[in-house]
Design an enzyme around this catalytic site. Structure first.
Site, PDB file in Angstrom:
ATOM      1  CB  ALA A  14      27.132  30.454  33.970  1.00  9.34           C
TER       2      ALA A  14
ATOM      3  CG  ASP B  34      32.087  35.642  26.787  1.00  8.04           C
ATOM      4  OD1 ASP B  34      31.679  35.829  27.583  1.00  8.04           O
ATOM      5  OD2 ASP B  34      32.890  35.364  25.856  1.00  8.04           O
TER       6      ASP B  34
ATOM      7  NE  ARG C 142      29.096  26.735  33.830  1.00  6.50           N
ATOM      8  CZ  ARG C 142      29.864  25.713  33.382  1.00  6.50           C
ATOM      9  NH1 ARG C 142      29.883  24.338  32.364  1.00  6.50           N
ATOM     10  NH2 ARG C 142      31.212  26.565  32.784  1.00  6.50           N
TER      11      ARG C 142
ATOM     12  CD  GLU D 266      44.727  41.007  35.542  1.00  8.06           C
ATOM     13  OE1 GLU D 266      44.990  39.694  35.148  1.00  8.06           O
ATOM     14  OE2 GLU D 266      44.700  41.818  34.832  1.00  8.06           O
TER      15      GLU D 266
ATOM     16  CB  CYS E 131      33.866  50.458  45.319  1.00 11.98           C
ATOM     17  SG  CYS E 131      35.450  50.681  45.903  1.00 11.98           S
TER      18      CYS E 131
ATOM     19  CB  CYS F  91      35.055  49.096  49.953  1.00 13.40           C
ATOM     20  SG  CYS F  91      34.895  50.656  50.091  1.00 13.40           S
TER      21      CYS F  91
ATOM     22  CB  CYS G 238      33.411  27.453  36.756  1.00 13.64           C
ATOM     23  SG  CYS G 238      33.227  28.935  37.094  1.00 13.64           S
TER      24      CYS G 238
ATOM     25  CB  CYS H   6      38.361  52.001  49.475  1.00  9.03           C
ATOM     26  SG  CYS H   6      38.337  51.526  48.026  1.00  9.03           S
TER      27      CYS H   6
ATOM     28  CB  CYS I 192      35.365  54.494  46.439  1.00  5.44           C
ATOM     29  SG  CYS I 192      35.222  53.294  47.967  1.00  5.44           S
TER      30      CYS I 192
HETATM   31 ZN   LIG Z   1      36.000  51.673  48.034  1.00  2.36          ZN
END
Ligand SMILES: [Zn+2]
Length: 343
Positions: free
Chosen positions: A36, A57, A68, A130, A168, A171, A185, A245, A248
């Site tokens: 979508a 995809d 949609r 994931e 990111c 974070c 969905c 984090c 990052c």
């Molecule tokens: Zn981060």
């Protein structure tokens, strides 16, 4: 076709202008997940004249997508065309002057860096955490901007990640949410307008970044519920690294490492695929079973939940393992698991 004419209304917009249009023509945008969100953002990017689009995809078009997923039609669903293929075909008819490439594959730790490496920007059209964590790892590592987007039921969220500048995804979410706990969905439904809103915001941010207006991006995590009219904007004050984090800050890219990936195993002679999580999970089976009851065929016991969905039998164990019978295709099995169990 005359480009100046074609893009005249966009060029008239002062912050873009002819120079911005030139920059768009030179940019390469990778869209991961052409469901979508991905279908609409792909169309908006193509119409805006972004010079090169790569569409990734692993799924094929089904009738239930048509409500949609704006790039697909009844014929695509009847012929079970891969979404990347159907989208490429539609986009060629919309804008023949840009480069467009549809890739039918599952974005995973073995290919994500290759996909992301030469991108000007990556758009998130995925339906699972994931893959988003994987995109986050690859984009932070390779310093490629990406725009997180998610939509389910009447709710959606969007966040712009400029590596080295803004926080990111990790974070905000330190770890993957447990499988089976997040609505998808296919269990909670989805309204087309929330998809349009989120994809539009993702592409607006894309236009700003690609035309050199990074200063105009939205810094924060925005959430919308178009049914209950609740809009929230979580300000993310701390810059990268300052919040400890892993990605990052420490530059630890756990999701790019093989051991963090779930694995699939074809069960020979059984026409089935087994999905093995990277580590043992605690699936709330009763909760999962209640959600799967939407299909009318969920059953189970203390150890597993079992459900027949479109000719495939999905069996989910309490430790997160799953067996999908009726296919030998790992991508089909992963897709079914992501849609119905999540993450
Ligand atoms: Zn981060």
């Amino acid at each position: 076709m005359n480009n100046a004419d074609r893009y005249s209304r966009q060029i008239l917009f002062e912050r873009i202008g002819a120079a911005g249009q030139e920059r768009l023509a030179r940019s390469r945008v990778v869209i991961i997940g052409i469901g979508a969100l991905g279908a609409l953002s792909t169309e908006l990017c193509a119409r805006a004249g972004m010079g090169s689009l790569v569409l990734v995809d692993r799924d094929f078009v089904e009738e239930s997508n048509l409500q949609r997923q704006v790039l697909f039609d009844e014929q695509d669903a009847r012929s079970h065309l891969p979404k990347a293929v159907a989208a490429e075909k539609k986009i060629r008819a919309i804008n023949s002057a840009i480069q467009i490439r549809g890739l039918v594959l599952d974005a995973n730790s073995s290919n994500i860096e290759h996909l992301v490496r030469n991108a000007s920007l990556v758009l998130d059209g995925t339906d699972n955490f994931e893959t988003r964590f994987l995109i986050n790892d690859a984009c932070v590592k390779l310093k490629v901007p990406w725009i997180y987007g998610a939509a389910v039921a009447s709710e959606g969220a969007v966040m712009t990640i400029l590596p080295g500048v803004t926080p990111c995804l990790r974070c905000v979410f330190e770890e993957l949410p447990p499988a089976g706990t997040a609505p998808t969905c296919d269990t909670a439904g989805i309204l087309a307008p929330i998809v349009s809103l989120i994809a539009s915001l993702q592409v607006a941010e894309t236009l700003k970044i690609l035309t050199g207006h990074e200063g105009d991006i939205h810094r924060g995590f925005r959430m919308f519920d178009i049914w209950t009219n609740v809009f929230r904007d979580v300000k993310l004050q701390k810059a990268r690294g300052e919040n400890g984090c892993a990605t990052c800050g420490e530059r630890r890219f756990d999701f790019l490492e093989k051991h963090e990936q779930s694995r699939t195993v074809r069960l020979c002679g059984r026409n089935a695929v087994e999905l093995l999580p990277a580590r043992s999970l605690q699936i709330p089976l009763a909760e999962l079973r209640a959600r799967l009851m939407a299909t009318g065929e969920a059953e189970g016991n203390d150890y597993l939940v079992r459900c027949v969905i479109k000719g495939l039998t999905l069996t989910v164990f309490a430790d997160g393992r799953a067996i999908i019978q009726g296919t030998q295709d790992a991508a089909v099995a992963k897709s079914l698991f992501a849609k119905w169990v999540g993450t």
